[in-house]
Design a protein around this motif. Structure first.
Motif, PDB file in Angstrom:
ATOM      1  N   SER A   1       1.072  -1.201  -0.108  1.00 55.85           N
ATOM      2  CA  SER A   1      -0.038   0.037   0.161  1.00 55.85           C
ATOM      3  C   SER A   1       0.965   1.089  -0.037  1.00 55.85           C
ATOM      4  O   SER A   1       1.796   1.494   0.955  1.00 55.85           O
ATOM      5  CB  SER A   1      -0.905  -0.038   1.261  1.00 55.85           C
ATOM      6  OG  SER A   1      -1.580   1.184   1.232  1.00 55.85           O
ATOM      7  N   PRO A   2       0.747   2.081  -1.192  1.00 56.30           N
ATOM      8  CA  PRO A   2       1.701   3.147  -1.112  1.00 56.30           C
ATOM      9  C   PRO A   2       1.235   4.209   0.168  1.00 56.30           C
ATOM     10  O   PRO A   2      -0.029   4.485   0.328  1.00 56.30           O
ATOM     11  CB  PRO A   2       1.514   3.790  -2.473  1.00 56.30           C
ATOM     12  CG  PRO A   2       0.013   3.394  -2.828  1.00 56.30           C
ATOM     13  CD  PRO A   2      -0.121   1.946  -2.361  1.00 56.30           C
ATOM     14  N   ALA A   3       2.094   4.793   0.882  1.00 53.10           N
ATOM     15  CA  ALA A   3       1.927   5.520   2.036  1.00 53.10           C
ATOM     16  C   ALA A   3       2.887   6.655   1.967  1.00 53.10           C
ATOM     17  O   ALA A   3       3.529   6.530   3.010  1.00 53.10           O
ATOM     18  CB  ALA A   3       1.593   4.811   3.054  1.00 53.10           C
ATOM     19  N   PRO A   4       3.222   7.370   1.059  1.00 59.10           N
ATOM     20  CA  PRO A   4       4.388   8.165   1.008  1.00 59.10           C
ATOM     21  C   PRO A   4       4.362   9.188   2.194  1.00 59.10           C
ATOM     22  O   PRO A   4       5.520   9.332   2.750  1.00 59.10           O
ATOM     23  CB  PRO A   4       4.216   8.921  -0.448  1.00 59.10           C
ATOM     24  CG  PRO A   4       3.020   8.741  -0.948  1.00 59.10           C
ATOM     25  CD  PRO A   4       2.353   7.658  -0.250  1.00 59.10           C
ATOM     26  N   ARG A   5       3.353   9.731   2.615  1.00 63.22           N
ATOM     27  CA  ARG A   5       3.490  10.642   3.528  1.00 63.22           C
ATOM     28  C   ARG A   5       3.796   9.946   5.032  1.00 63.22           C
ATOM     29  O   ARG A   5       4.425  10.323   6.030  1.00 63.22           O
ATOM     30  CB  ARG A   5       2.271  11.067   4.042  1.00 63.22           C
ATOM     31  CG  ARG A   5       1.976  12.669   2.901  1.00 63.22           C
ATOM     32  CD  ARG A   5       0.786  13.324   2.950  1.00 63.22           C
ATOM     33  NE  ARG A   5      -0.609  12.709   3.476  1.00 63.22           N
ATOM     34  CZ  ARG A   5      -1.514  12.096   2.884  1.00 63.22           C
ATOM     35  NH1 ARG A   5      -1.409  12.388   1.471  1.00 63.22           N
ATOM     36  NH2 ARG A   5      -2.552  11.702   3.457  1.00 63.22           N
ATOM     37  N   LEU A   6       3.214   8.622   5.023  1.00 61.73           N
ATOM     38  CA  LEU A   6       3.211   8.011   6.327  1.00 61.73           C
ATOM     39  C   LEU A   6       4.834   7.531   6.464  1.00 61.73           C
ATOM     40  O   LEU A   6       5.700   7.401   7.422  1.00 61.73           O
ATOM     41  CB  LEU A   6       2.551   6.674   6.197  1.00 61.73           C
ATOM     42  CG  LEU A   6       2.807   5.682   7.601  1.00 61.73           C
ATOM     43  CD1 LEU A   6       2.263   6.394   8.972  1.00 61.73           C
ATOM     44  CD2 LEU A   6       2.024   4.315   7.159  1.00 61.73           C
ATOM     45  N   PHE A   7       5.408   7.057   5.229  1.00 66.81           N
ATOM     46  CA  PHE A   7       6.837   6.574   5.286  1.00 66.81           C
ATOM     47  C   PHE A   7       7.716   7.746   5.594  1.00 66.81           C
ATOM     48  O   PHE A   7       8.882   7.745   6.307  1.00 66.81           O
ATOM     49  CB  PHE A   7       7.045   6.023   3.816  1.00 66.81           C
ATOM     50  CG  PHE A   7       6.972   4.460   3.906  1.00 66.81           C
ATOM     51  CD1 PHE A   7       7.925   3.797   4.492  1.00 66.81           C
ATOM     52  CD2 PHE A   7       5.870   3.768   3.504  1.00 66.81           C
ATOM     53  CE1 PHE A   7       7.707   2.301   4.282  1.00 66.81           C
ATOM     54  CE2 PHE A   7       5.547   2.836   3.497  1.00 66.81           C
ATOM     55  CZ  PHE A   7       6.286   1.714   3.961  1.00 66.81           C
ATOM     56  N   ALA A   8       7.257   8.995   5.086  1.00 68.85           N
ATOM     57  CA  ALA A   8       8.167  10.280   5.526  1.00 68.85           C
ATOM     58  C   ALA A   8       8.259  10.309   6.947  1.00 68.85           C
ATOM     59  O   ALA A   8       9.159  10.843   7.429  1.00 68.85           O
ATOM     60  CB  ALA A   8       7.729  11.480   4.522  1.00 68.85           C
ATOM     61  N   ALA A   9       6.901  10.315   7.575  1.00 68.66           N
ATOM     62  CA  ALA A   9       6.856  10.782   9.111  1.00 68.66           C
ATOM     63  C   ALA A   9       7.738   9.520   9.786  1.00 68.66           C
ATOM     64  O   ALA A   9       8.282   9.996  10.840  1.00 68.66           O
ATOM     65  CB  ALA A   9       5.429  10.774   9.355  1.00 68.66           C
ATOM     66  N   VAL A  10       7.585   8.542   9.226  1.00 72.08           N
ATOM     67  CA  VAL A  10       8.282   7.132   9.851  1.00 72.08           C
ATOM     68  C   VAL A  10       9.834   7.299   9.814  1.00 72.08           C
ATOM     69  O   VAL A  10      10.596   7.431  10.759  1.00 72.08           O
ATOM     70  CB  VAL A  10       7.904   5.845   9.455  1.00 72.08           C
ATOM     71  CG1 VAL A  10       8.960   4.732   9.824  1.00 72.08           C
ATOM     72  CG2 VAL A  10       6.441   5.572   9.736  1.00 72.08           C
ATOM     73  N   ALA A  11      10.191   8.008   8.746  1.00 70.72           N
ATOM     74  CA  ALA A  11      11.632   8.113   8.506  1.00 70.72           C
ATOM     75  C   ALA A  11      12.098   9.261   9.368  1.00 70.72           C
ATOM     76  O   ALA A  11      13.269   9.054   9.947  1.00 70.72           O
ATOM     77  CB  ALA A  11      11.932   8.422   6.862  1.00 70.72           C
TER      78      ALA A  11
END
Length: 103
Positions: free
Chosen positions: A60-70
């Motif tokens: 599931s693409p979740a670019p904003r979530l991955f950015a926040a996680v990073a």
């Protein structure tokens, strides 16, 4: 009542493990993503890793979530040496599986 950070990560992980199509998963994953994005700064690294792992597993693409996680994970890993190796391994796997550049 709102889910706490651990519950969000657990729900995402459980949903990702379901063997159903992306269309059926999308509403739940979108809701978890929206709730988790605003809370990433207060989440433990293991819960961030569990979230990232779930979204990568579900493809599931979740670019904003991955950015926040990073952003949050890097800050936490730099400032607190207590992160368990399994959480770090899960983060690395999730970013690689999702094709997201790791921080």
């Amino acid at each position: 009542a709102a889910f706490d950070e651990r519950a969000l990560a657990t729900v995402a992980q459980a949903v990702a493990k379901l063997r159903v199509g992306q269309r059926q998963l999308a509403p739940v994953l979108c809701a978890v993503e929206a709730a988790a994005e605003g809370r990433a700064d207060s989440m433990k690294v293991r819960h961030l890793a569990q979230l990232a792992h779930a979204y990568a597993l579900a493809r599931s693409p979740a670019p904003r979530l991955f950015a926040a996680v990073a952003r949050t994970s890097v800050r936490r890993l730099d400032s607190d040496g207590t992160t368990d190796p399994q959480a770090l391994a899960n983060l690395a796997w999730a970013f690689a599986k999702a094709g997201v550049p790791a921080p």
